[in-house]
Design a protein around this motif. Structure first.
Motif, PDB file in Angstrom:
ATOM      1  N   TYR A  30       0.873  -1.164   0.000  1.00 38.77           N
ATOM      2  CA  TYR A  30       0.000   0.000   0.000  1.00 38.77           C
ATOM      3  C   TYR A  30       0.917   1.223   0.000  1.00 38.77           C
ATOM      4  N   LEU A  88      -1.559  -1.473  -3.959  1.00 37.73           N
ATOM      5  CA  LEU A  88      -2.648  -0.517  -3.735  1.00 37.73           C
ATOM      6  C   LEU A  88      -2.055   0.885  -3.719  1.00 37.73           C
ATOM      7  N   GLY A 115      -6.062   2.812   2.715  1.00 39.37           N
ATOM      8  CA  GLY A 115      -6.426   1.573   2.040  1.00 39.37           C
ATOM      9  C   GLY A 115      -7.896   1.439   1.684  1.00 39.37           C
TER      10      GLY A 115
END
Length: 330
Positions: A22, A59, A88
């Motif tokens: 992420y 992500l 997220g």
């Protein structure tokens, strides 16, 4: 410096890949043949390598940008790419509805079709699809039964009453086995989730808790649950892509929604791994980064992606006649 091409990278089976990223407030680009993300620190730009051959999902959160060359290299390496908000959630990636999960998947003309063919053999039959959903739920219970005792032994702040947990799982197992339709199965899934939330609250001393999804909850546990669930969705999207299964061919969640199968697969591990970690991290005062690191470690240690792929293969084999195999084969 010699450039590294994606074709030169040694292939690591998706089920054995260790990394899930992420990123926020950075640029993702190709530098010297490597995919890197760049952060600015004062007048300096710091470059950090992303080992794409050992990565399942990336992500991209708030304040990120990515070059076309980087997307091309990620696709060559078979890495799932998703755009999301801060922390997220929520996931944006080209979605048409705020409750759907959609990913930018690598494109290839050579993805396997044997599991898709097996899936479609049973998917259009309501009874067979219910049998698949029951198989998924049974696997979900098995993961909870295996992972919660491990968590209790390894984490002093998670003192779960195992007798109550085992009793709840056994009762749920009976209800799942005798569920007459998908509605009954979804009702049982929700009923057990409430019990698990209660047990996790008591195990960590969290206090009162009400599950509020989509950022509606202001307490740390709710925020962590949303965040951690999207990590599980990333692995689930990777697992279905590896086997060539479209996300719309769900067996339990939203038969008419294109992201339903991702929800089904992610649920195999969410309650077993993400749920207890959310409450432990909330009581410990972790920030988002520490929580995310703990989740990734838990998912890796439990071989969550392997388990997802194995369950999909088992379902395709048992109900659709696909070749049986282990997750390490892909």
């Amino acid at each position: 410096m010699d450039e590294i091409r994606a074709t030169d990278l040694k292939t690591i089976l998706h089920s054995k890949r260790a990394n899930l990223y992420y990123l926020e407030h950075c640029r993702v680009l190709v530098n010297g043949g490597r995919v890197e993300y760049v952060t600015d620190q004062g007048k300096q730009s710091l470059y950090w390598n992303i080992p794409i051959a050992n990565t399942t999902t990336v992500l991209l959160g708030t304040g990120t940008s990515i070059t076309q060359a980087a997307v091309r290299e990620l696709a060559k390496a078979g890495v799932m790419l998703g755009f999301c908000g801060g922390g997220g959630t929520p996931l944006f990636a080209a979605q048409e509805h705020e409750l759907e999960v959609a990913w930018f998947a690598p494109q290839s003309e050579y993805r396997p079709t044997e599991y898709l063919q097996a899936w479609t053999r049973f998917w259009f039959d309501d009874g067979q699809r219910l049998a698949a959903a029951k198989l998924f739920q049974a696997e979900r219970l098995a993961h909870i039964a295996r992972q919660w005792p491990l968590r209790a032994r390894a984490e002093p702040g998670f003192a779960c009453e195992m007798d109550r947990l085992n009793g709840a799982l056994e009762a749920s197992r009976v209800r799942i086995e005798h569920a007459p339709d998908h509605t009954a199965l979804l009702t049982e899934e929700a009923r057990l989730s409430k019990i698990l939330f209660r047990l996790a609250c008591e195990a960590t001393g969290y206090g009162d808790f009400t599950r509020a999804k989509g950022g509606a909850g202001s307490d740390p546990a709710n925020r962590f649950l949303d965040h951690g669930n999207y990590l599980a969705y990333g692995l689930a999207a990777s697992a279905t892509w590896v086997l060539g299964l479209p996300h719309g061919l769900a067996v339990l969640h939203g038969k008419t929604r294109r992201g339903g199968l991702v929800f089904d697969v992610a649920d195999l591990v969410k309650d077993a791994l993400i749920l207890p970690q959310a409450f432990v991290s909330a009581m410990r005062g972790d920030d988002e980064q520490a929580f995310r690191r703990a989740c990734v470690e838990a998912l890796t240690r439990a071989e969550a992606l392997d388990a997802m792929i194995d369950t999909l293969k088992l379902t395709a084999s048992r109900l659709g006649g696909a070749p049986a195999g282990q997750g390490g084969a892909v």
